[in-house]
Design an enzyme around this catalytic site. Structure first.
Site, PDB file in Angstrom:
ATOM      1  N   ALA A 181     -54.431   2.200 -31.866  1.00 29.77           N
ATOM      2  CA  ALA A 181     -54.419   1.524 -33.170  1.00 29.77           C
ATOM      3  C   ALA A 181     -52.994   1.278 -33.661  1.00 29.77           C
ATOM      4  N   HIS A 230     -67.096  51.887 -37.465  1.00 32.59           N
ATOM      5  CA  HIS A 230     -66.380  52.781 -36.557  1.00 32.59           C
ATOM      6  C   HIS A 230     -67.063  52.784 -35.201  1.00 32.59           C
ATOM      7  N   GLY A 248     -38.554  30.047 -26.371  1.00 30.41           N
ATOM      8  CA  GLY A 248     -39.365  31.282 -26.459  1.00 30.41           C
ATOM      9  C   GLY A 248     -40.186  31.300 -27.728  1.00 30.41           C
ATOM     10  N   LEU A 254     -61.518  12.332 -26.842  1.00 37.67           N
ATOM     11  CA  LEU A 254     -61.946  12.988 -28.085  1.00 37.67           C
ATOM     12  C   LEU A 254     -61.531  14.462 -28.033  1.00 37.67           C
ATOM     13  N   GLY A 255     -61.081  14.979 -29.184  1.00 37.00           N
ATOM     14  CA  GLY A 255     -60.685  16.392 -29.237  1.00 37.00           C
ATOM     15  C   GLY A 255     -59.183  16.587 -29.351  1.00 37.00           C
ATOM     16  N   ARG A 282     -42.778  20.457 -30.958  1.00 37.91           N
ATOM     17  CA  ARG A 282     -43.566  19.226 -30.836  1.00 37.91           C
ATOM     18  C   ARG A 282     -43.130  18.236 -31.912  1.00 37.91           C
ATOM     19  N   ASP A 322     -50.898  17.566 -37.436  1.00 33.36           N
ATOM     20  CA  ASP A 322     -49.539  17.725 -36.914  1.00 33.36           C
ATOM     21  C   ASP A 322     -48.594  16.601 -37.336  1.00 33.36           C
ATOM     22  N   VAL A 324     -39.923  23.351 -26.428  1.00 31.02           N
ATOM     23  CA  VAL A 324     -38.954  23.502 -27.521  1.00 31.02           C
ATOM     24  C   VAL A 324     -39.468  22.868 -28.814  1.00 31.02           C
TER      25      VAL A 324
HETATM   26  P1  FAD Z   1     -53.942  16.039 -32.122  1.00 29.87           P
HETATM   27  O1  FAD Z   1     -54.804  17.117 -31.644  1.00 29.87           O
HETATM   28  O2  FAD Z   1     -52.620  15.856 -31.439  1.00 29.87           O
HETATM   29  O3  FAD Z   1     -54.801  14.702 -32.006  1.00 29.87           O
HETATM   30  C1  FAD Z   1     -54.281  13.452 -32.294  1.00 29.87           C
HETATM   31  C2  FAD Z   1     -55.092  12.399 -31.555  1.00 29.87           C
HETATM   32  O4  FAD Z   1     -54.670  11.117 -31.994  1.00 29.87           O
HETATM   33  C3  FAD Z   1     -54.888  12.426 -30.049  1.00 29.87           C
HETATM   34  O5  FAD Z   1     -56.134  12.522 -29.402  1.00 29.87           O
HETATM   35  C4  FAD Z   1     -54.198  11.102 -29.742  1.00 29.87           C
HETATM   36  O6  FAD Z   1     -54.594  10.557 -28.492  1.00 29.87           O
HETATM   37  C5  FAD Z   1     -54.681  10.227 -30.887  1.00 29.87           C
HETATM   38  N1  FAD Z   1     -53.772   9.129 -31.200  1.00 29.87           N
HETATM   39  C6  FAD Z   1     -52.435   9.162 -31.397  1.00 29.87           C
HETATM   40  N2  FAD Z   1     -51.961   7.942 -31.688  1.00 29.87           N
HETATM   41  C7  FAD Z   1     -53.032   7.103 -31.690  1.00 29.87           C
HETATM   42  C8  FAD Z   1     -53.183   5.700 -31.923  1.00 29.87           C
HETATM   43  N3  FAD Z   1     -52.149   4.928 -32.235  1.00 29.87           N
HETATM   44  N4  FAD Z   1     -54.421   5.170 -31.820  1.00 29.87           N
HETATM   45  C9  FAD Z   1     -55.501   5.941 -31.511  1.00 29.87           C
HETATM   46  N5  FAD Z   1     -55.405   7.278 -31.285  1.00 29.87           N
HETATM   47  C10 FAD Z   1     -54.191   7.843 -31.372  1.00 29.87           C
HETATM   48  N6  FAD Z   1     -53.119  25.364 -32.462  1.00 29.87           N
HETATM   49  C11 FAD Z   1     -53.871  26.390 -32.891  1.00 29.87           C
HETATM   50  O7  FAD Z   1     -54.273  26.405 -34.067  1.00 29.87           O
HETATM   51  N7  FAD Z   1     -54.209  27.421 -32.059  1.00 29.87           N
HETATM   52  C12 FAD Z   1     -53.809  27.459 -30.768  1.00 29.87           C
HETATM   53  O8  FAD Z   1     -54.138  28.392 -30.041  1.00 29.87           O
HETATM   54  C13 FAD Z   1     -53.012  26.389 -30.286  1.00 29.87           C
HETATM   55  N8  FAD Z   1     -52.590  26.382 -29.015  1.00 29.87           N
HETATM   56  C14 FAD Z   1     -51.881  25.310 -28.556  1.00 29.87           C
HETATM   57  C15 FAD Z   1     -51.455  25.320 -27.231  1.00 29.87           C
HETATM   58  C16 FAD Z   1     -50.742  24.263 -26.725  1.00 29.87           C
HETATM   59  C17 FAD Z   1     -50.309  24.275 -25.282  1.00 29.87           C
HETATM   60  C18 FAD Z   1     -50.443  23.153 -27.570  1.00 29.87           C
HETATM   61  C19 FAD Z   1     -49.703  21.972 -27.029  1.00 29.87           C
HETATM   62  C20 FAD Z   1     -50.829  23.141 -28.891  1.00 29.87           C
HETATM   63  C21 FAD Z   1     -51.545  24.226 -29.400  1.00 29.87           C
HETATM   64  N9  FAD Z   1     -51.955  24.280 -30.730  1.00 29.87           N
HETATM   65  C22 FAD Z   1     -52.689  25.342 -31.185  1.00 29.87           C
HETATM   66  C23 FAD Z   1     -51.630  23.200 -31.683  1.00 29.87           C
HETATM   67  C24 FAD Z   1     -52.827  22.253 -31.846  1.00 29.87           C
HETATM   68  O9  FAD Z   1     -53.150  21.679 -30.608  1.00 29.87           O
HETATM   69  C25 FAD Z   1     -52.498  21.179 -32.869  1.00 29.87           C
HETATM   70  O10 FAD Z   1     -52.077  21.773 -34.077  1.00 29.87           O
HETATM   71  C26 FAD Z   1     -53.702  20.299 -33.151  1.00 29.87           C
HETATM   72  O11 FAD Z   1     -54.165  19.684 -31.973  1.00 29.87           O
HETATM   73  C27 FAD Z   1     -53.338  19.224 -34.179  1.00 29.87           C
HETATM   74  O12 FAD Z   1     -54.448  18.425 -34.419  1.00 29.87           O
HETATM   75  P2  FAD Z   1     -54.268  16.905 -34.888  1.00 29.87           P
HETATM   76  O13 FAD Z   1     -55.660  16.416 -35.130  1.00 29.87           O
HETATM   77  O14 FAD Z   1     -53.291  16.812 -35.975  1.00 29.87           O
HETATM   78  O15 FAD Z   1     -53.613  16.134 -33.660  1.00 29.87           O
HETATM   79  P1  NAD Z   2     -42.122  26.540 -31.275  1.00 30.71           P
HETATM   80  O1  NAD Z   2     -41.475  25.915 -32.436  1.00 30.71           O
HETATM   81  O2  NAD Z   2     -43.131  27.595 -31.454  1.00 30.71           O
HETATM   82  O3  NAD Z   2     -41.008  27.185 -30.334  1.00 30.71           O
HETATM   83  C1  NAD Z   2     -39.946  26.450 -29.830  1.00 30.71           C
HETATM   84  C2  NAD Z   2     -38.856  27.437 -29.448  1.00 30.71           C
HETATM   85  O4  NAD Z   2     -37.882  26.735 -28.701  1.00 30.71           O
HETATM   86  C3  NAD Z   2     -38.162  28.045 -30.654  1.00 30.71           C
HETATM   87  O5  NAD Z   2     -38.110  29.438 -30.494  1.00 30.71           O
HETATM   88  C4  NAD Z   2     -36.777  27.397 -30.621  1.00 30.71           C
HETATM   89  O6  NAD Z   2     -35.772  28.240 -31.136  1.00 30.71           O
HETATM   90  C5  NAD Z   2     -36.598  27.146 -29.152  1.00 30.71           C
HETATM   91  N1  NAD Z   2     -35.685  26.054 -28.810  1.00 30.71           N
HETATM   92  C6  NAD Z   2     -35.554  24.864 -29.436  1.00 30.71           C
HETATM   93  N2  NAD Z   2     -34.625  24.110 -28.777  1.00 30.71           N
HETATM   94  C7  NAD Z   2     -34.196  24.841 -27.718  1.00 30.71           C
HETATM   95  C8  NAD Z   2     -33.281  24.605 -26.655  1.00 30.71           C
HETATM   96  N3  NAD Z   2     -32.623  23.455 -26.559  1.00 30.71           N
HETATM   97  N4  NAD Z   2     -33.085  25.584 -25.742  1.00 30.71           N
HETATM   98  C9  NAD Z   2     -33.766  26.765 -25.828  1.00 30.71           C
HETATM   99  N5  NAD Z   2     -34.647  27.041 -26.823  1.00 30.71           N
HETATM  100  C10 NAD Z   2     -34.868  26.084 -27.736  1.00 30.71           C
HETATM  101  O7  NAD Z   2     -42.667  25.309 -30.389  1.00 30.71           O
HETATM  102  P2  NAD Z   2     -43.687  25.248 -29.185  1.00 30.71           P
HETATM  103  O8  NAD Z   2     -43.804  26.570 -28.518  1.00 30.71           O
HETATM  104  O9  NAD Z   2     -43.283  24.068 -28.383  1.00 30.71           O
HETATM  105  O10 NAD Z   2     -45.052  24.936 -29.924  1.00 30.71           O
HETATM  106  C11 NAD Z   2     -45.186  23.747 -30.714  1.00 30.71           C
HETATM  107  C12 NAD Z   2     -46.176  23.937 -31.834  1.00 30.71           C
HETATM  108  O11 NAD Z   2     -47.485  24.067 -31.296  1.00 30.71           O
HETATM  109  C13 NAD Z   2     -45.918  25.191 -32.636  1.00 30.71           C
HETATM  110  O12 NAD Z   2     -45.162  24.875 -33.780  1.00 30.71           O
HETATM  111  C14 NAD Z   2     -47.279  25.676 -33.017  1.00 30.71           C
HETATM  112  O13 NAD Z   2     -47.551  25.283 -34.339  1.00 30.71           O
HETATM  113  C15 NAD Z   2     -48.232  24.966 -32.069  1.00 30.71           C
HETATM  114  N6  NAD Z   2     -48.856  25.989 -31.199  1.00 30.71           N
HETATM  115  C16 NAD Z   2     -49.628  26.942 -31.763  1.00 30.71           C
HETATM  116  C17 NAD Z   2     -50.198  27.914 -30.972  1.00 30.71           C
HETATM  117  C18 NAD Z   2     -51.059  28.959 -31.616  1.00 30.71           C
HETATM  118  O14 NAD Z   2     -51.475  28.763 -32.748  1.00 30.71           O
HETATM  119  N7  NAD Z   2     -51.355  30.056 -30.927  1.00 30.71           N
HETATM  120  C19 NAD Z   2     -49.974  27.944 -29.615  1.00 30.71           C
HETATM  121  C20 NAD Z   2     -49.175  26.960 -29.071  1.00 30.71           C
HETATM  122  C21 NAD Z   2     -48.618  25.984 -29.873  1.00 30.71           C
END
Ligand code: FAD
Ligand code: NAD
Length: 465
Positions: A119, A444, A184, A39-40, A273, A312, A271
């Site tokens: 599912a 302030h 990056g 969950l989460g 998601r 997502d 690179v």
């Molecule tokens: P998810 O959180 O991906 O959840 C989907 C769920 O569906 C999962 O638990 C999965 O197991 C389940 N699922 C998939 N297929 C099935 C199936 N067939 N049957 C049953 N269950 C299934 N976003 C921010 O806003 N702020 C941040 O600081 C931030 N930092 C991040 C840092 C990292 C390292 C990463 C990877 C992501 C970050 N994100 C951040 C992005 C954020 O995690 C996602 O935007 C968010 O989790 C999306 O929510 P969601 O509910 O769409 O999907």
């Molecule tokens: P991103 O899209 O932020 O960055 C990917 C980077 O990889 C881009 O700068 C792109 O130009 C580069 N890239 C792509 N292909 C490449 C290659 N072959 N070689 C070198 N560089 C390459 O993606 P991410 O950092 O993987 O994060 C995924 C998603 O997760 C983001 O779109 C964001 O929405 C979410 N996320 C959000 C937060 C937050 O809100 N603080 C934090 C982490 C992740």
């Protein structure tokens, strides 16, 4: 095969799915949520929360190291810090566990039935869940696809061994001596900065000609400066080619076309998601797609009546708070309430050092949309609180429409600006003008005072610059 019937079935218990289910439960809708892992979702288990925990650990370590080196301007000294990364990871895992339990409790309180399993669709009203105790069939009037996203894998650099995704990076129990980060963007820079603070020699390989390509150079400037100060090498316009023959590094092509080998103990690939749609048997539905993502309308409806998609799996911006807002809206739509996506902005924050926050339109986006602009920018170098926190880098920028003075966008870069996103978001959502912001008393001394100052600057009368 067990049969369940319900009004609403939510597939995926990430921030999108679990919020949708909680709100639906509150509205008295008979709701089932299916989750194949924990969950989460990504956010709670391997994303937002664990990454921010590890970023905090790195910040604390760096502060202690700065004091140990006698580098603070206020004369603080301390012993050489030592970090037990195993304990830090256990602390982070404990936070995740507490939040997992919290989500379960909230779902129970809302009387949502939780089914653990994977599912897939049989048809537009029927889903089969493969559970530990065998398949369960769920019939639902409305179905929400909230299956989220997963890291993109580069075919020539598959995950495994020294090549890790963000999930692997957040589970490391030793700081790699040399870390190469491919990409990056958000994740690469948030985690790359954290590992640099923990003592890794970090190199970032970015394909485009700048880091964080989503943000303008003014906003990313202070981050580039800080990365240099932390000893991070940033190679832009560079292409990853594959592992070195001995597997001890990464071969890249630099911007000038030359091949170079970067020694690495770990290669973190960040690179982007991709949507999780595999295994859902979407071929049994008739959905419109937007590339690999599920196409949705303003009510998060897909091309099939009664099937919604949120979070997502529907594409950018892939942010947890967008997924949650969509989930809450869809629950109300299923309950028959008149809702549609009418948000004026979604705050985006990059938890780098310093942090970036952006809501609404940037100056370039506003110009491209045909607006005549008034822009005001106020530097933290002129903000007393920023000085007392030893964090003068950065600024707040307000972008408004000339004539009406309607605020179209607000951006900031600086230490701790993520918390300003609440005020920025509210201003955009409430349709604030420059006068509204300039006329609001900000306490302030706070970083927030830079916000009305930026608005006053746009109006031509900033007080403190
Ligand atoms: P998810 O959180 O991906 O959840 C989907 C769920 O569906 C999962 O638990 C999965 O197991 C389940 N699922 C998939 N297929 C099935 C199936 N067939 N049957 C049953 N269950 C299934 N976003 C921010 O806003 N702020 C941040 O600081 C931030 N930092 C991040 C840092 C990292 C390292 C990463 C990877 C992501 C970050 N994100 C951040 C992005 C954020 O995690 C996602 O935007 C968010 O989790 C999306 O929510 P969601 O509910 O769409 O999907
Ligand atoms: P991103 O899209 O932020 O960055 C990917 C980077 O990889 C881009 O700068 C792109 O130009 C580069 N890239 C792509 N292909 C490449 C290659 N072959 N070689 C070198 N560089 C390459 O993606 P991410 O950092 O993987 O994060 C995924 C998603 O997760 C983001 O779109 C964001 O929405 C979410 N996320 C959000 C937060 C937050 O809100 N603080 C934090 C982490 C992740």
């Amino acid at each position: 095969m067990t049969e369940i019937t319900c009004k609403l079935l939510v597939i995926g218990a990430g921030p999108g799915g679990y919020v949708c289910a909680i709100r639906a439960g509150q509205l008295g809708i008979d709701t089932v949520i299916v989750e194949s892992t924990k969950l989460g979702g990504s956010c709670l288990n391997v994303g937002c929360i664990p990454s921010k925990a590890m970023i905090h650990v790195a910040e604390e370590f760096e502060k202690a190291a700065e004091a140990a080196a006698g580098k603070t301007p206020f004369g603080l000294t301390a012993a050489e810090p030592k970090l037990d990364l195993k304990q830090a990871v256990a602390w982070k895992d404990g936070i995740v566990q507490r939040l997992n339990n919290g989500v379960a409790a909230l779902l129970r309180k809302a009387k949502v039935k939780i089914v653990h399993g994977r599912a897939h669709f049989r048809d537009g009203k029927t889903v089969v869940v493969e559970t530990e105790t065998g398949p369960k069939t769920i019939q639902a009037e409305a179905i929400v696809i909230a299956t989220g996203s997963a890291p993109v894998e580069l075919p020539f650099l598959p995950f495994g061994g020294n090549v890790i995704s963000s999930t692997g990076a957040l589970a490391l129990t030793e700081v790699p001596k040399r870390l190469v980060v491919v990409g990056g963007g958000y994740i690469g820079l948030e985690l790359g900065t954290a590992f640099a603070k923990l003592g890794a020699k970090v190199t970032v390989v970015e394909a485009q000609d700048k880091i964080l390509p989503l943000y303008d150079a003014e906003l990313t400037g202070p981050i580039s400066k800080r990365l240099t100060a932390l000893g991070v090498e940033v190679l832009t316009g560079a292409k990853a080619l594959g592992p070195t023959p001995k597997g001890d590094g990464l071969r890249i092509e630099t911007a000038d076309g030359k091949e170079r080998a970067l020694p690495a103990d770990k290669i973190l690939v960040t690179v982007g998601r991709k949507p999780v749609t595999e295994g859902l048997s979407l071929e049994n539905l008739v959905l419109d797609m937007d590339g690999r993502f599920i196409r949705i309308g303003e009510r998060c409806e897909t091309a099939m009546r009664g099937i919604y998609a949120i979070g997502d799996v529907t594409g950018e911006p892939m942010l947890a708070h967008r997924a949650m807002a969509q989930g809450e809206m869809v629950a109300e739509i299923v309950a028959g309430l008149p809702r549609a996506w009418d948000k004026r902005g979604i705050a985006a924050i990059c938890f780098t050092d310093p942090e970036i926050v952006s809501v609404g339109l940037s100056p370039d986006e506003a110009k491209r949309a045909g607006h005549e602009l008034k822009i005001g920018q106020f530097p933290f170098a002129a903000n007393g609180r920023a000085m007392t926190r030893h964090g003068e880098a950065g600024f707040v920028r307000v972008v408004a429409q000339a004539g009406s003075d309607l605020v179209l966008g607000i951006q900031a870069v600086g230490q701790g600006v993520s918390e300003l996103s609440a005020a920025f978001g509210l201003a955009i959502e409430m349709g604030a003008t420059l006068q509204d912001i300039a006329g609001t008393i900000h306490a302030h001394p706070t970083l927030g005072e830079a916000f009305p100052e930026a608005a006053m600057k746009a109006l031509g009368h900033a007080l403190h610059i």
